[in-house]
Motif scaffolding. Sequence first.
Motif, short mmCIF file in Angstrom:
data_model
loop_
_atom_site.label_atom_id
_atom_site.label_comp_id
_atom_site.label_asym_id
_atom_site.label_seq_id
_atom_site.Cartn_x
_atom_site.Cartn_y
_atom_site.Cartn_z
N UNK A 48 -26.30 -20.27 -3.26
CA UNK A 48 -26.01 -18.89 -2.90
C UNK A 48 -24.63 -18.52 -3.45
N UNK A 49 -24.53 -17.32 -3.96
CA UNK A 49 -23.29 -16.81 -4.54
C UNK A 49 -22.77 -15.67 -3.66
N UNK A 50 -21.52 -15.79 -3.21
CA UNK A 50 -20.91 -14.76 -2.37
C UNK A 50 -20.48 -13.59 -3.23
N UNK A 51 -20.84 -12.40 -2.80
CA UNK A 51 -20.40 -11.19 -3.49
C UNK A 51 -19.44 -10.44 -2.58
N UNK A 52 -18.30 -10.10 -3.13
CA UNK A 52 -17.27 -9.36 -2.40
C UNK A 52 -16.96 -8.07 -3.15
N UNK A 53 -16.46 -7.09 -2.41
CA UNK A 53 -15.92 -5.91 -3.08
C UNK A 53 -14.48 -5.74 -2.64
N UNK A 54 -13.69 -5.28 -3.58
CA UNK A 54 -12.26 -5.06 -3.34
C UNK A 54 -12.13 -3.85 -2.42
N UNK A 55 -11.46 -4.00 -1.30
CA UNK A 55 -11.34 -2.89 -0.35
C UNK A 55 -9.96 -2.28 -0.31
N UNK A 56 -9.01 -2.89 -0.98
CA UNK A 56 -7.66 -2.32 -0.95
C UNK A 56 -6.89 -2.77 -2.17
N UNK A 57 -6.18 -1.85 -2.73
CA UNK A 57 -5.24 -2.17 -3.80
C UNK A 57 -3.87 -1.95 -3.19
N UNK A 58 -3.23 -3.02 -2.86
CA UNK A 58 -1.94 -2.94 -2.19
C UNK A 58 -0.82 -2.88 -3.21
N UNK A 59 0.19 -2.06 -2.89
CA UNK A 59 1.38 -1.96 -3.71
C UNK A 59 2.57 -2.35 -2.85
N UNK A 60 3.55 -2.88 -3.48
CA UNK A 60 4.76 -3.28 -2.77
C UNK A 60 5.55 -2.01 -2.44
N UNK A 61 5.86 -1.84 -1.18
CA UNK A 61 6.66 -0.71 -0.72
C UNK A 61 7.96 -1.27 -0.16
N UNK A 62 9.07 -0.71 -0.60
CA UNK A 62 10.38 -1.16 -0.13
C UNK A 62 11.02 -0.02 0.65
N UNK A 63 11.48 -0.34 1.84
CA UNK A 63 12.18 0.65 2.67
C UNK A 63 13.69 0.38 2.61
N UNK A 64 14.43 1.42 2.39
CA UNK A 64 15.89 1.33 2.48
C UNK A 64 16.28 1.93 3.82
N UNK A 65 16.62 1.11 4.76
CA UNK A 65 16.91 1.55 6.11
C UNK A 65 18.35 2.03 6.27
N UNK A 66 19.13 1.92 5.22
CA UNK A 66 20.51 2.39 5.22
C UNK A 66 21.26 1.97 6.47
N UNK A 67 21.10 0.68 6.81
CA UNK A 67 21.78 0.15 7.97
C UNK A 67 21.04 0.33 9.26
N UNK A 68 19.91 1.04 9.20
CA UNK A 68 19.12 1.28 10.41
C UNK A 68 18.23 0.10 10.73
N UNK A 69 17.45 0.26 11.76
CA UNK A 69 16.59 -0.80 12.24
C UNK A 69 15.15 -0.31 12.28
N UNK A 70 14.23 -1.10 11.79
CA UNK A 70 12.79 -0.77 11.79
C UNK A 70 12.18 -1.28 13.07
#
Length: 181
Positions: A158-180
């Motif tokens: 048996x061969x597993x078939x998958x579909x890509x559900x998300x194309x993730x991109x790197x997101x960078x936050x500049x908190x400018x000294x703040x806190x997330x």
Amino acid sequence: YMILISLTFVLVACSSSQNNLIQIEFNANGGKFADNSDQQIICISNDQTFTSPIPYYDGYIFLGWFDKDNEYTKNTASSNLTLTAKWFKVGVKYNIFYDLDGGTILEDFSNKYYTGSKTTLPIPTKKYHEFVGWYKDENFTDGPYNEIDELTSGHIAFYAKFKDVASYKMVTFNLDGGKLE
């Protein structure tokens, strides 16, 4: 000896003075009928319907009556006929080979199955993908399958078939000294 006498009687009855009778012989092919015989003969007239007997064979599933290589599903006949039982052996162990295409199976699963029993196939996971199904070929044309049915035999890949559900991109936050939070 008793079976031979009754068989002879049936044969004589089919070929008696009524020439328009049709003889249908059922060969249990290793199985038995309720009366413990391995053969039954019935006689019908040309326009009469009949009910086929159901044989049994321990360790096998009855697949039907066959006239040579073809399944005989009619309940009428226009000439003498010999039908042979076809059987499927249960309890035979076969291997299952899984091509996971980079996925993993987290649950307990078996790489074996037994004829005569349904086997549910595991559900694999793959990061950032959704599982579509199991296929019996690498081109994903024979499927999808979620189980192996009780009349399957032979080793299976048996061969597993998958579909890509998300194309993730790197997101960078500049908190400018703040806190997330």
